[in-house]
Design an enzyme around this catalytic site. Structure first.
Site, mmCIF file in Angstrom:
data_model
loop_
_atom_site.group_PDB
_atom_site.id
_atom_site.type_symbol
_atom_site.label_atom_id
_atom_site.label_comp_id
_atom_site.label_asym_id
_atom_site.label_seq_id
_atom_site.Cartn_x
_atom_site.Cartn_y
_atom_site.Cartn_z
ATOM 1 C CD GLU A 76 0.939 -3.152 1.093
ATOM 2 O OE1 GLU A 76 0.236 -3.372 0.088
ATOM 3 O OE2 GLU A 76 1.533 -2.093 1.310
ATOM 4 C CG ASP A 77 3.022 -5.998 4.905
ATOM 5 O OD1 ASP A 77 3.255 -5.097 4.074
ATOM 6 O OD2 ASP A 77 2.343 -5.821 5.928
#
Ligand code: MN
Length: 706
Positions: A76-77
């Site tokens: 996600e990051d």
């Protein structure tokens, strides 16, 4: 923060076969991937996945889950991809990380409807692998622990709300009680800080004044059980501020009345010891009635087993006691995780996850949606109900909503043309309150229009606004038509025809702004037809002939009530239930329009002195009247087996529909009852009455007079 070697040792301590190398690689991968990223708290971002892995290791989860905890935010990051993870950690971990990532992507929520959608996705994700949910829950738990660092109050409260509504109930559902309590209590602190503070303060006060009550009760309970030869581990604790608050609200009582703020747990070796311990406690202390629950014989759906009871304990305090074996305790504390340890392919493992598979099946086929949310125990959604369309679309409505609310929520047109509803495939009244999981099918008809009385039971603003708007415009139109008919009849009686010019000429005299206003005013009973005639032909001057109770038969001056919807400009009297075919008369009341009575209705005697209120009305002749009319009959029925069945059979045979049935008197020999039947017209009712009179079980039948 948990060090790398600490985490590895913790996992090895309960799972000696854990892949130490993979754990170490995951730790380093995550640290490198998150690099210099920071959390809102200012800590390195990497602390977060490590804490999440730590929370998962508390529940003794398998190596893949711990690795997923470490990696859960990397896709996600950071620049890492699912493919990277698969090549480094294998397909299982890659799938888990992918599942958690997908959940995170839908997390940016803004309203309650989206929450419901998130909830569905959560269920779907965890149905693929329950570990996705476990990692997501641990992630949420750590985010709640660090919630205070998020600067935006709005964002904090959204996260807290979702935690309360979805994550806490799910934690309960998978049986992880301490996660559930912590999630709830932390969300509570954000959502209602003042309430929580006052409860904490009160608990503190009690502690300071009462001393160590928990300790005293614990040791006395232990002693009491030991005296009877039961070897038990007794522990006690104060309930969480949130659970105290929740109970106060649910039972609507104040803190002072809520005495059982302490819970004790008695853990014993064998199942039979549970019942023995229960016997000792019940024999020793005064039991609070109605609180005993045997979740050993009948486990909760999440496999929780224990005996629950409440008693006035050693310090005369009301206390809750849970009695269970060590094994049951393990399940109660770890929930799903207890079964998970070192086992793989849990979903194929069967038994334990029946509820999850059922949930899945429900969602996939929408076959039995009534069980959908009930099973998930979403208590926090208590002010809402969730229903499904026949296609399985989820609809969120306020508590108390009816099929009409549902119909309007789907589309205004569906609401406006709604004629009936099927709830879970059975026809149900439109005023039925919907329940969680109901599947609603709205039956529509092009020539239906909203009924004014729907407004009395709908709860949504949209439904109410639509019905009002419709009724307002319809009512005016109906008054207009009625006014037109009344004026026409009055003029015809005087041998004149109504022309628009004549009506325009009386507007000023009758203080109406337009012809339309005038017609409505007459329909509403503010002026009579004769008033209009007198205004138009003031010199005619002869005493106007009024309709009087003595008028017989249908006159050509009668106002036809065709096309007038009962409940707007025209009302059918509830005293005599006039039916098409009956001789009728109308009574005008100002602002309400006409109430139609049968000519022999006793209520009419109240109006003998008020001839100006009488209007000759007649049923529309020959036109299709699809609407049913309620009629009332009084029946005396033999009190013997089968007589009621015979009665309803006859009514059904003549296609009458019983809408209400009331027993007025019941003796040894006879019943006297009042039955409301929907019929087409008076002939229909007459046929039914004749049919009933033939039946030997029925002593007498009369149409009810007032
Ligand atoms: Mn996270």
């Amino acid at each position: 923060m948990l060090r790398q070697y600490e985490l590895v040792e913790r996992v090895k301590s309960y799972d000696p076969a854990a892949d130490e190398d993979a754990l170490n690689r995951a730790y380093v991968f995550s640290m490198k991937a998150h690099g210099a990223q920071k959390r809102a708290s200012g800590d390195p971002y990497f602390f977060h996945p490590v804490e999440v892995a730590g929370i998962l290791s508390d529940k003794k989860l398998d190596c893949d889950s711990i690795i997923t905890g470490l990696l859960h935010d990397t896709v996600e990051d950071t620049v890492a991809t699912v493919e990277d993870i698969q090549s480094l950690f294998g397909i299982d971990v890659a799938r888990l990380v992918d599942g958690v990532t997908k959940l995170s992507q839908i997390e940016t929520l803004s309203d309650r409807a989206k929450q419901a959608e998130n909830f569905r996705k959560l269920l779907l994700a965890m149905s693929e692998d329950i570990r996705v949910l476990l990692v997501k829950q641990a992630d949420r738990l750590h985010n709640m622990r660090t919630l205070e660092f998020i600067r935006s109050a709005e964002k904090r409260s959204l996260i807290a709300r979702e935690t309360m509504d979805i994550y806490a109930p799910l934690a309960e559902r998978i049986g992880i009680r301490d996660w559930k309590e912590e999630l709830e209590d932390r969300a509570f602190a954000e959502l209602n800080a003042d309430a929580r503070k006052s409860i904490v303060k009160r608990l503190q006060f009690l502690r300071e004044n009462g001393g160590d009550i928990v300790g005293k009760v614990t040791s006395e309970l232990t002693q009491t059980l030991a005296d009877k030869g039961i070897e038990a581990v007794v522990t006690g604790r104060e309930k969480s501020p949130y659970s105290i608050w929740h109970k106060m609200r649910r039972k609507n009582i104040g803190f002072e009345q809520l005495s059982d703020i302490m819970a004790f747990r008695v853990v014993v070796p064998q199942v039979q010891d549970c019942y023995r311990a229960l016997g000792v406690i019940h024999g020793h202390y005064r039991v609070v009635p109605g609180r005993f629950k045997d979740y050993i014989s009948i486990p909760k759906p999440n496999d929780y087993r224990s005996l629950h009871t409440s008693a006035y304990g050693p310090e005369k305090q009301r206390i809750e006691i849970q009695i269970r074996t060590h094994e049951m305790h393990e399940v109660a504390e770890l929930g799903v995780a207890a079964h998970w340890q070192f086992k793989h392919n849990l979903l194929t493992d069967g038994r334990q996850y029946r509820w999850l598979r059922e949930l899945l099946e429900i969602m996939e086929h929408a076959e039995a949606p009534e069980e959908f949310l009930e099973h998930t125990k979403l208590e926090m959604f208590s002010d809402q109900v969730f229903c499904f369309s026949p296609r399985g679309d989820l609809m969120e409505l306020p508590l108390g909503a009816t099929p009409v609310d549902f119909a309007y929520a789907v589309h205004t047109e569906i609401g406006d043309s709604c004629v009936g509803a099927k709830i879970n495939r059975r026809e149900a009244p439109l005023r039925t309150k919907l329940k969680n999981g109901d599947q609603i099918e709205i039956l529509t008809s092009a020539d239906q229009s909203p009924s004014p009385n729907w407004e009395s039971f709908v709860v949504t603003g949209k439904a109410r606004a639509c019905i009002r708007r419709f009724v307002r415009s319809q009512t005016r139109e109906q008054y207009n038509r009625l006014g037109q008919e009344i004026i026409e009849k009055a003029f015809r009686r005087e041998g004149r025809k109504v022309v628009k010019k004549t009506l325009t000429s009386v507007l000023v005299k009758l203080t109406c702004r337009s012809v339309d206003d005038l017609l409505v005013a007459v329909g509403q009973g503010r002026f009579t037809g004769e008033d209009v005639f007198a205004a138009a032909y003031p010199r005619t001057g002869r005493k106007r002939q009024r309709l009087a109770p003595s008028v017989k038969g249908i006159s050509e001056y009668a106002v036809p009530i065709r096309g007038l919807i009962p409940g707007m400009a025209v009302h059918l009297a509830a005293c005599c239930h006039p039916l098409p075919g009956d001789q009728i008369v109308g009574i005008v009341s100002i602002g309400k329009g006409i109430t139609v009575h049968t000519r022999d209705c006793e209520t009419l005697s109240n109006f003998i002195e008020m001839p100006e209120q009488w209007v000759d009305v007649q049923w529309e002749v020959g036109a299709e009247d699809i609407s049913k009319h309620v009629s009332r009959i009084n029946v005396v029925l033999a009190n013997r087996p089968g007589s009621l069945a015979a009665l309803t059979a006859v009514i059904g045979q003549y296609e009458g529909n019983i809408s209400n049935l009331k027993i007025n008197d019941r003796s040894e020999d006879f019943f006297e009852m009042q039955i409301d039947i929907q019929v087409n017209d008076v002939q229909h009712l007459t046929n039914i009455i004749a049919g009933l009179r033939v039946d030997s079980a029925i002593a007498s039948v009369e149409r009810a007079q007032s």
